[in-house]
Design a protein around this motif. Structure first.
Motif, mmCIF file in Angstrom:
data_model
loop_
_atom_site.group_PDB
_atom_site.id
_atom_site.type_symbol
_atom_site.label_atom_id
_atom_site.label_comp_id
_atom_site.label_asym_id
_atom_site.label_seq_id
_atom_site.Cartn_x
_atom_site.Cartn_y
_atom_site.Cartn_z
ATOM 1 N N ALA A 50 29.296 43.395 35.452
ATOM 2 C CA ALA A 50 29.765 42.230 34.623
ATOM 3 C C ALA A 50 31.252 42.127 34.698
ATOM 4 C CB ALA A 50 29.304 42.509 33.170
ATOM 5 N N LEU A 51 31.944 43.212 34.447
ATOM 6 C CA LEU A 51 33.453 43.168 34.347
ATOM 7 C C LEU A 51 33.703 42.673 35.812
ATOM 8 C CD1 LEU A 51 33.994 46.433 32.225
ATOM 9 C CD2 LEU A 51 34.803 44.111 31.687
ATOM 10 N N ALA A 52 33.243 43.235 36.817
ATOM 11 C CA ALA A 52 33.723 42.732 38.172
ATOM 12 C C ALA A 52 33.312 41.228 38.438
ATOM 13 C CB ALA A 52 32.819 43.639 39.188
ATOM 14 N N ALA A 98 33.304 39.166 36.078
ATOM 15 C CA ALA A 98 34.178 38.047 35.394
ATOM 16 C C ALA A 98 35.532 38.105 36.206
ATOM 17 C CB ALA A 98 34.271 38.710 33.714
ATOM 18 N N ARG A 99 35.943 39.235 36.682
ATOM 19 C CA ARG A 99 37.326 39.112 37.134
ATOM 20 C C ARG A 99 37.288 38.247 38.505
ATOM 21 N NH1 ARG A 99 42.917 40.213 36.060
ATOM 22 N NH2 ARG A 99 43.637 39.749 38.119
ATOM 23 N N HIS A 114 37.173 34.699 37.567
ATOM 24 C CA HIS A 114 38.726 34.439 37.173
ATOM 25 C C HIS A 114 39.660 34.227 38.502
ATOM 26 C CE1 HIS A 114 42.420 34.606 34.915
ATOM 27 N NE2 HIS A 114 42.953 35.570 35.651
ATOM 28 N N GLN A 115 39.616 35.204 39.083
ATOM 29 C CA GLN A 115 40.426 35.166 40.180
ATOM 30 C C GLN A 115 40.116 34.064 41.432
ATOM 31 O OE1 GLN A 115 41.516 39.300 40.764
ATOM 32 N NE2 GLN A 115 42.382 38.879 42.726
ATOM 33 N N ASP A 137 27.974 39.450 29.553
ATOM 34 C CA ASP A 137 28.583 38.126 30.058
ATOM 35 C C ASP A 137 29.201 38.588 31.335
ATOM 36 O OD1 ASP A 137 28.030 37.600 27.355
ATOM 37 O OD2 ASP A 137 29.261 35.931 27.538
ATOM 38 N N LEU A 187 38.886 44.916 41.156
ATOM 39 C CA LEU A 187 37.499 44.628 40.682
ATOM 40 C C LEU A 187 36.892 43.693 41.632
ATOM 41 C CD1 LEU A 187 38.010 46.661 38.317
ATOM 42 C CD2 LEU A 187 36.300 45.077 36.982
ATOM 43 N N THR A 188 37.676 42.988 42.349
ATOM 44 C CA THR A 188 37.219 41.773 43.095
ATOM 45 C C THR A 188 37.062 42.180 44.620
ATOM 46 O OG1 THR A 188 39.262 41.008 43.949
ATOM 47 C CG2 THR A 188 38.307 40.134 41.756
ATOM 48 N N TYR A 203 42.569 42.815 31.801
ATOM 49 C CA TYR A 203 42.242 42.678 33.261
ATOM 50 C C TYR A 203 40.935 42.078 33.436
ATOM 51 C CZ TYR A 203 41.360 44.085 38.090
ATOM 52 O OH TYR A 203 41.030 43.797 39.354
ATOM 53 N N SER A 204 39.753 42.534 32.557
ATOM 54 C CA SER A 204 38.464 41.855 32.569
ATOM 55 C C SER A 204 37.987 42.235 31.503
ATOM 56 C CB SER A 204 37.588 42.603 34.034
ATOM 57 O OG SER A 204 36.597 41.445 34.012
ATOM 58 N N THR A 205 36.880 41.257 31.323
ATOM 59 C CA THR A 205 36.343 41.539 30.009
ATOM 60 C C THR A 205 34.891 41.012 29.891
ATOM 61 O OG1 THR A 205 36.573 40.890 27.557
ATOM 62 C CG2 THR A 205 37.190 39.080 29.100
ATOM 63 N N THR A 206 34.188 41.508 29.057
ATOM 64 C CA THR A 206 32.453 41.044 28.877
ATOM 65 C C THR A 206 32.164 41.256 27.339
ATOM 66 O OG1 THR A 206 30.228 41.551 29.707
ATOM 67 C CG2 THR A 206 31.614 43.511 29.469
ATOM 68 N N THR A 207 30.991 40.506 27.051
ATOM 69 C CA THR A 207 30.520 40.590 25.703
ATOM 70 C C THR A 207 29.197 41.321 25.901
ATOM 71 O OG1 THR A 207 31.968 38.529 25.086
ATOM 72 C CG2 THR A 207 29.752 39.513 23.631
ATOM 73 N N VAL A 208 28.948 42.421 25.253
ATOM 74 C CA VAL A 208 27.896 43.014 25.338
ATOM 75 C C VAL A 208 26.775 42.109 24.259
ATOM 76 C CG1 VAL A 208 26.313 44.880 25.141
ATOM 77 C CG2 VAL A 208 28.535 45.145 26.059
ATOM 78 N N ARG A 209 25.793 41.566 24.678
ATOM 79 C CA ARG A 209 24.828 40.815 23.576
ATOM 80 C C ARG A 209 23.760 41.789 23.319
ATOM 81 N NH1 ARG A 209 27.952 36.196 22.785
ATOM 82 N NH2 ARG A 209 28.889 35.719 24.832
ATOM 83 N N LEU A 221 38.590 45.821 30.126
ATOM 84 C CA LEU A 221 39.435 46.732 30.891
ATOM 85 C C LEU A 221 40.822 46.146 30.678
ATOM 86 C CD1 LEU A 221 37.577 47.045 34.204
ATOM 87 C CD2 LEU A 221 37.648 48.640 32.126
ATOM 88 N N ARG A 270 44.495 51.619 34.328
ATOM 89 C CA ARG A 270 43.546 50.655 33.528
ATOM 90 C C ARG A 270 42.514 51.717 32.437
ATOM 91 N NH1 ARG A 270 41.550 47.959 38.267
ATOM 92 N NH2 ARG A 270 43.549 46.969 38.844
ATOM 93 N N ILE A 327 40.806 36.959 29.802
ATOM 94 C CA ILE A 327 41.626 37.761 31.001
ATOM 95 C C ILE A 327 43.048 37.122 30.986
ATOM 96 C CG2 ILE A 327 42.046 38.018 33.499
ATOM 97 C CD1 ILE A 327 38.754 38.145 33.697
#
Lengths: 386, 127
Positions: free
Chosen positions: A147-149, A151-152, A155-156, A200, A253-254, B64-70, B80, B88, B103
């Protein structure tokens, strides 16, 4: 091309494949699945268990898989490799087997896997690999890392949830053509977007299935492959790469190290992306398909979302991807890598039924392990490509 | 043959944890290149040098990157955070609704004390 690469191109072949297709199999252990797949793979090429002298396996449920499997199968290996790098392990094993076969360390290599991930309770079997720098934050493992990958990447490069959803829909559309796929119900972009959000931007429908399953392949040197009952799938090129273990240590991450594994595999095979007829990309999550299309060079960085949404990878598209339905819709028994190779072989043999892509001569199978941590690429071809 | 004195003392993981327990957030800096190292280890990931020195972290970073755990028990953030020197770390952004983490936001470190202390971040530029 280096001298090493030249000597390995087409020097070995996959001559047998075994796939249990038992995605929900109560009462079967991971070893049961593995053994059945191994028997099927050897029968497929007319060899017996006693012919196997090279053994390659990895499991998340056993710390000593080579010992356990050798005992159960009655195999006495001259060469063995239990490299464990997650779902890509089996393509790492292929590179190891290729080298061992060419150098005479073994003559018949069996690469095998089994899992009961679904009937064991649906959780990813926990590996003895503690992550003390992640635990306090309670990421869902491995989902939150992907998910972090994602999201990045969004974004990018402006990739969208709709484009991720279209990856899942393409996989499902292929699965509908595969009677062996575990899930074949209709799936739309709206269904994926409305699916339960877990971490997310990834919903449940962006995640691979959780199934049981067993898979095995048999590799020999090419000179022996010509006498086998099935058409050989020649190993034209392989490449591996490792970039990190934990997602916090992934350099970008991308961009995955599929860039490197792919470059190595293409260099050894002496072919380019335009030559590839069929593609298997380890889709543990929808973001994977986008990353690997870009990193292997099938489109520019940031453009895979648009490519997928154009229908390019779907049935009837210009670049058939994950024709079995992928990890998203066919099966995903914990570590899926070997199943990418098996579908490539099915397509090269022309045995894929309603989902058969016409005239596949070159197929690329790509596997991923950990949290985008390990990457391995294999380029396989028919005899005409030698 | 005896041990190599360059590697005497607590290992990197123990050193990092002991510092946190004393209320200090520290990072390894390579003395042969300019990289910082996280998570802690014995060699620099960029150049391979074993000459890593501990320094107090500035505590300043960016998402740097972000997520929400539901989660049934309540949604929570996992991010991160990029620190000085490009290292990081996985962490969490506290004090802001999960859907407002973005971000690129500037964040500052705070140590959550305890037997197993850890670092979280809050929004805000350096003072």
């Amino acid at each position: 091309m280096s001298a090493v690469s030249k000597s390995l191109r087409g020097a070995t072949a996959i001559v047998g494949i075994g796939n249990t297709r038992r995605w929900n199999a109560p009462g079967r252990t991971p070893f049961d699945q593995l053994q059945e797949a191994s028997v099927l793979a050897l029968e497929d090429c007319g060899l017996g268990m006693k012919d196997v002298d090279g053994l390659f396996c990895a499991m998340s449920t056993s710390g000593l898989p080579v010992l356990n499997v050798a005992e159960r199968l009655g195999v006495k290996p001259r060469h063995a490799d239990g490299t464990m790098v997650g779902g890509a392990s089996f393509l790492f094993h292929m590179q190891s087997a290729m080298s061992a076969l060419v150098n005479g360390l073994c003559d018949v290599a069996l690469i095998c896997y089994g899992s009961n991930q679904l009937t064991a309770g649906g959780k990813l079997a926990s590996m003895p690999d503690p992550q003390p720098y992640e635990n306090a934050y309670k990421p869902r493992y491995p989902l939150s890392s992907y998910a972090l990958a994602a999201a990045r990447h969004m974004h990018q490069y402006g990739s969208t949830r709709e484009q991720l959803a279209d990856v899942a829909v393409a996989a499902r559309d292929w699965a509908k053509l595969n009677p062996d796929a575990f899930v074949r119900d209709p799936l739309t972009r709206a269904d994926v977007l409305a699916s339960r959000m877990i971490s997310d931007p990834l919903t449940k429908a962006d995640c691979c299935l959780v199934t049981d399953g067993g898979a095995a392949i048999v590799m020999t040197r090419a000179d022996r492959a010509v006498d086998m009952p099935q058409a050989a799938a020649y190993v034209l090129g392989t490449g591996i790469a490792i970039s990190h273990r934990q997602i916090m240590a992934m350099p970008d991450l991308t961009t995955t190290c599929a860039v490197e594994s792919g470059r190595r595999a293409f260099a050894m095979a002496g072919v380019g992306v335009a030559d590839i007829d069929h593609l298997m990309l380890y889709d543990a999550f929808t973001i994977n398909t986008l990353l690997f299309l870009e990193d292997l060079g099938f489109c520019a960085k940031g453009e895979a979302g648009a490519m997928v949404s154009s229908g390019a990878i779907s049935p009837g598209g210009r670049l058939p991807v994950n024709t079995n339905g992928g990890g998203l819709s066919c099966n995903h028994p914990g570590m899926y890598g070997l199943f990418t190779v098996i579908e490539s072989v099915e397509q090269l043999r022309g045995n894929a039924g309603a989902r058969q892509v016409p005239g596949v001569e070159l197929s690329l199978a790509h596997a991923n392990g950990g949290v985008l941590s390990s990457q391995a690429t294999a380029i396989l071809g028919t005899a005409t490509t030698l | 043959m005896g041990t190599d004195s360059r590697f005497d003392g607590p290992g990197p993981d123990a050193h990092y944890l002991a510092a946190l327990q004393q209320g200090r957030f520290v990072l390894q800096h390579c003395e042969d290149c300019t990289a910082t190292r996280f998570p802690p280890a014995l060699v620099c990931r960029v150049c391979g040098s074993p000459r890593l020195a501990w320094r107090d972290a500035s505590g300043v970073g960016s998402v740097y990157s972000t997520t929400t755990v539901r989660d049934r028990a309540g949604d929570y953030n996992v991010s991160l955070v990029e620190l000085e020197g490009g290292a990081r770390m996985m962490s969490r952004i506290d004090g802001v609704p999960v859907d407002d983490v973005r971000i690129g936001q500037q964040v500052k470190a705070r140590i959550v004390p305890g037997d197993d202390p850890f670092v979280v971040f809050t929004l805000g530029a350096p003072e």
